[in-house]
Motif scaffolding. Structure first.
Motif, PDB file in Angstrom:
ATOM      1  N   ALA A 114       0.829  -1.205   0.000  1.00 57.39           N
ATOM      2  CA  ALA A 114       0.000   0.000   0.000  1.00 57.39           C
ATOM      3  C   ALA A 114       0.866   1.258   0.000  1.00 57.39           C
ATOM      4  O   ALA A 114       0.599   2.206  -0.743  1.00 57.39           O
ATOM      5  N   HIS A 115       1.908   1.275   0.838  1.00 56.01           N
ATOM      6  CA  HIS A 115       2.772   2.459   0.936  1.00 56.01           C
ATOM      7  C   HIS A 115       3.486   2.725  -0.384  1.00 56.01           C
ATOM      8  O   HIS A 115       3.504   3.856  -0.887  1.00 56.01           O
ATOM      9  N   VAL A 167      -0.441   4.211  -8.540  1.00 59.20           N
ATOM     10  CA  VAL A 167      -0.784   2.824  -8.852  1.00 59.20           C
ATOM     11  C   VAL A 167      -1.775   2.287  -7.823  1.00 59.20           C
ATOM     12  O   VAL A 167      -2.650   1.481  -8.148  1.00 59.20           O
ATOM     13  N   ALA A 168      -1.660   2.742  -6.564  1.00 57.93           N
ATOM     14  CA  ALA A 168      -2.605   2.315  -5.530  1.00 57.93           C
ATOM     15  C   ALA A 168      -4.025   2.741  -5.880  1.00 57.93           C
ATOM     16  O   ALA A 168      -4.977   1.956  -5.768  1.00 57.93           O
ATOM     17  N   GLU A 169      -4.193   3.985  -6.306  1.00 54.31           N
ATOM     18  CA  GLU A 169      -5.528   4.446  -6.668  1.00 54.31           C
ATOM     19  C   GLU A 169      -6.053   3.679  -7.870  1.00 54.31           C
ATOM     20  O   GLU A 169      -7.224   3.278  -7.907  1.00 54.31           O
ATOM     21  N   GLU A 203       4.402  -4.233  -8.547  1.00 59.75           N
ATOM     22  CA  GLU A 203       5.021  -2.932  -8.806  1.00 59.75           C
ATOM     23  C   GLU A 203       5.457  -2.238  -7.510  1.00 59.75           C
ATOM     24  O   GLU A 203       6.220  -1.275  -7.557  1.00 59.75           O
ATOM     25  N   ALA A 204       4.977  -2.731  -6.379  1.00 63.41           N
ATOM     26  CA  ALA A 204       5.454  -2.197  -5.101  1.00 63.41           C
ATOM     27  C   ALA A 204       6.938  -2.487  -4.921  1.00 63.41           C
ATOM     28  O   ALA A 204       7.641  -1.778  -4.186  1.00 63.41           O
ATOM     29  N   TYR A 205       7.431  -3.521  -5.570  1.00 63.53           N
ATOM     30  CA  TYR A 205       8.832  -3.926  -5.449  1.00 63.53           C
ATOM     31  C   TYR A 205       9.634  -3.638  -6.717  1.00 63.53           C
ATOM     32  O   TYR A 205      10.866  -3.602  -6.666  1.00 63.53           O
ATOM     33  N   LEU A 206       8.953  -3.417  -7.830  1.00 60.84           N
ATOM     34  CA  LEU A 206       9.643  -3.219  -9.105  1.00 60.84           C
ATOM     35  C   LEU A 206       9.446  -1.833  -9.704  1.00 60.84           C
ATOM     36  O   LEU A 206      10.169  -1.453 -10.629  1.00 60.84           O
ATOM     37  N   GLY A 207       8.462  -1.088  -9.189  1.00 60.90           N
ATOM     38  CA  GLY A 207       8.139   0.192  -9.792  1.00 60.90           C
ATOM     39  C   GLY A 207       7.206   0.006 -10.977  1.00 60.90           C
ATOM     40  O   GLY A 207       6.939  -1.115 -11.418  1.00 60.90           O
ATOM     41  N   LYS A 230      -5.241  -0.401   2.078  1.00 59.89           N
ATOM     42  CA  LYS A 230      -5.150  -1.293   3.238  1.00 59.89           C
ATOM     43  C   LYS A 230      -6.538  -1.567   3.805  1.00 59.89           C
ATOM     44  O   LYS A 230      -6.872  -2.699   4.144  1.00 59.89           O
ATOM     45  N   LYS A 231      -7.350  -0.512   3.928  1.00 56.49           N
ATOM     46  CA  LYS A 231      -8.684  -0.675   4.502  1.00 56.49           C
ATOM     47  C   LYS A 231      -9.537  -1.571   3.609  1.00 56.49           C
ATOM     48  O   LYS A 231     -10.262  -2.440   4.088  1.00 56.49           O
TER      49      LYS A 231
END
Length: 223
Positions: free
Chosen positions: A29-30, A48-50, A76-80, A190-191
């Motif tokens: 999420a972050h 990307v989260a939205e 993509e949280a780990y790769l961009g 997260k929610k």
């Protein structure tokens, strides 16, 4: 130097041998809330989260598939957010991405992130993002990718990249059953994770049990 990255929660995450136990929904999420779509070329900032939350909330995605839709870009949280044309130029990248997707699927039990309904919603969002967030341009890759794809009726008004720190990931009595748009990116992601159907190991800390209503995972097709 080891091929690892340090995540927001202080975990060293291996890009070569990703361990499902090292994956945290807070990290996803972050990172996605602070990662701009389209390599930062959209107007204005749009995370990307939205995008992921909007795909999950799309009416075209059935309830049993919404968690998988939420996680469809979690790697993509780990790769961009690597532009698709660059991915095509670096075939090895897809293998690294596949390993991380497999680890995410093992961690959360989401085996349908490439389901055709998720892809259809993703493309509908892409067409909508093209209309609302990208500059006008002549024919090009966009027109090829989005040929025959209609954008969604509602226009997108992006949120700001400001997920709140210290948000509890445990579901409380006040957690809403649904979340209206526009969304609060990382915090909302997260929610939403803890309000969607099929609670997974991200909530219980245990291995996800089989669910009769969730269809059997389809075999992965190489991209």
């Amino acid at each position: 130097m080891r091929p690892e990255i340090l995540t927001a929660t202080g975990v060293y995450f291996s890009l070569v041998r990703p361990d499902p136990d090292d994956i945290r929904i807070e990290d996803i999420a972050h990172a996605l809330a602070n990662t701009c779509r389209f390599a930062g070329h959209c107007q204005p900032f749009y995370s990307v989260a939205e995008h992921s939350v909007r795909v999950a909330l799309c009416s075209r995605v059935p309830s049993w598939l919404k968690f998988d839709a939420l996680m469809h870009d979690a790697a993509e949280a780990y790769l961009g957010d690597i532009p698709t044309p660059l991915k095509r130029l670096v075939p090895e990248f897809r293998e690294v991405e596949r390993r991380i997707e497999d680890a995410i699927e093992a961690r959360f039990g989401c085996h349908q992130i490439h389901h055709e309904l998720v892809k259809a919603a993703d493309l509908a969002l892409l067409a909508t993002e093209r209309r609302d967030l990208m500059p006008a341009a002549d024919n090009g890759e966009w027109e090829v990718t989005l040929s025959g794809i209609d954008p969604l009726p509602a226009r997108i008004t992006p949120c700001r990249p400001a997920p709140r720190r210290g948000c509890s990931s445990r579901r409380s009595k006040n957690t809403p059953r649904s979340i209206s748009s526009p969304v609060r990116e990382g915090d909302c992601m997260k929610k939403l994770t803890f309000t969607l159907p099929y609670p997974c190991c991200c909530q219980t800390g245990a291995v996800c049990p089989p669910t009769a209503r969730r269809p059997r995972p389809q075999s992965r097709k190489s991209a």
